[in-house]
Design an enzyme around this catalytic site. Structure first.
Site, PDB file in Angstrom:
ATOM      1  CD  GLN A  78      -7.208 -88.845  51.416  1.00  0.00           C
ATOM      2  OE1 GLN A  78      -6.226 -88.709  50.715  1.00  0.00           O
ATOM      3  NE2 GLN A  78      -7.915 -89.954  51.429  1.00  0.00           N
ATOM      4  CG  PHE A  79     -11.320 -85.190  56.882  1.00  0.00           C
ATOM      5  CD1 PHE A  79     -11.958 -86.042  57.774  1.00  0.00           C
ATOM      6  CD2 PHE A  79     -11.965 -84.872  55.696  1.00  0.00           C
ATOM      7  CE1 PHE A  79     -13.205 -86.565  57.488  1.00  0.00           C
ATOM      8  CE2 PHE A  79     -13.206 -85.382  55.401  1.00  0.00           C
ATOM      9  CZ  PHE A  79     -13.840 -86.235  56.297  1.00  0.00           C
ATOM     10  CB  THR A  80     -10.294 -89.891  55.225  1.00  0.00           C
ATOM     11  OG1 THR A  80      -9.534 -89.758  54.027  1.00  0.00           O
ATOM     12  CG2 THR A  80     -11.682 -89.303  55.035  1.00  0.00           C
TER      13      THR A  80
END
Length: 147
Positions: A78-80
């Site tokens: 989850q790059f966010t």
């Protein structure tokens, strides 16, 4: 590297309306990766995750780890998690490592977690629907840079 660890009862990850992986009991771990992350960060987080005493013992006290309880892990990239919201209202993802370089780090973390408990991936880089049945709710955030 940053993770969000959630104690879970029956969680799943779907891509294109198909479940690609699921767990019945254990942890859902969301992981964000930056360009400065190394195997040292992976090792630190893996050790923390598998040894977190966030499951109840026979007295109802959170004193057991995922290893003690024979649970599973659902590991979701989850790059966010690496969002910078310090300026304006549109998050910047400049701190997130690009997918090409982040994927091998994610895969090494998956392999290392699998040395301790069954660990199941999402689909790296895909648009996923993650269904988390957060038990407790118990949610822990760990940043490998804040040791």
């Amino acid at each position: 590297m940053k993770v969000v660890v959630q104690r879970s009862n029956n969680s799943s990850v779907s891509v294109n309306n198909e479940i690609v992986n699921k767990i019945d009991f254990g942890l859902v771990v969301l992981v964000g990766i930056t360009e400065n992350d190394t195997d040292e960060d992976i090792d630190y987080l893996v050790k923390k995750i598998v040894n977190l005493r966030i499951f109840d013992d026979e007295n109802g006290v959170m004193n057991k780890s995922i290893i003690d309880k024979n649970g599973s892990i659902l590991l979701i990239s989850q790059f966010t998690l690496m969002a910078d919201t310090s300026k304006g209202n549109r998050p910047s993802y400049i701190n997130a490592l690009n997918g090409k370089d982040a994927k091998p780090i994610y895969e090494r973390m998956l392999a290392k977690l699998n040395n301790f408990v069954p660990t199941f991936p999402g689909i790296f880089g895909a648009e996923m629907l993650v269904n988390i049945n957060n038990d407790g709710p118990i949610t822990i955030i760990i940043d490998s840079k804040n040791k």
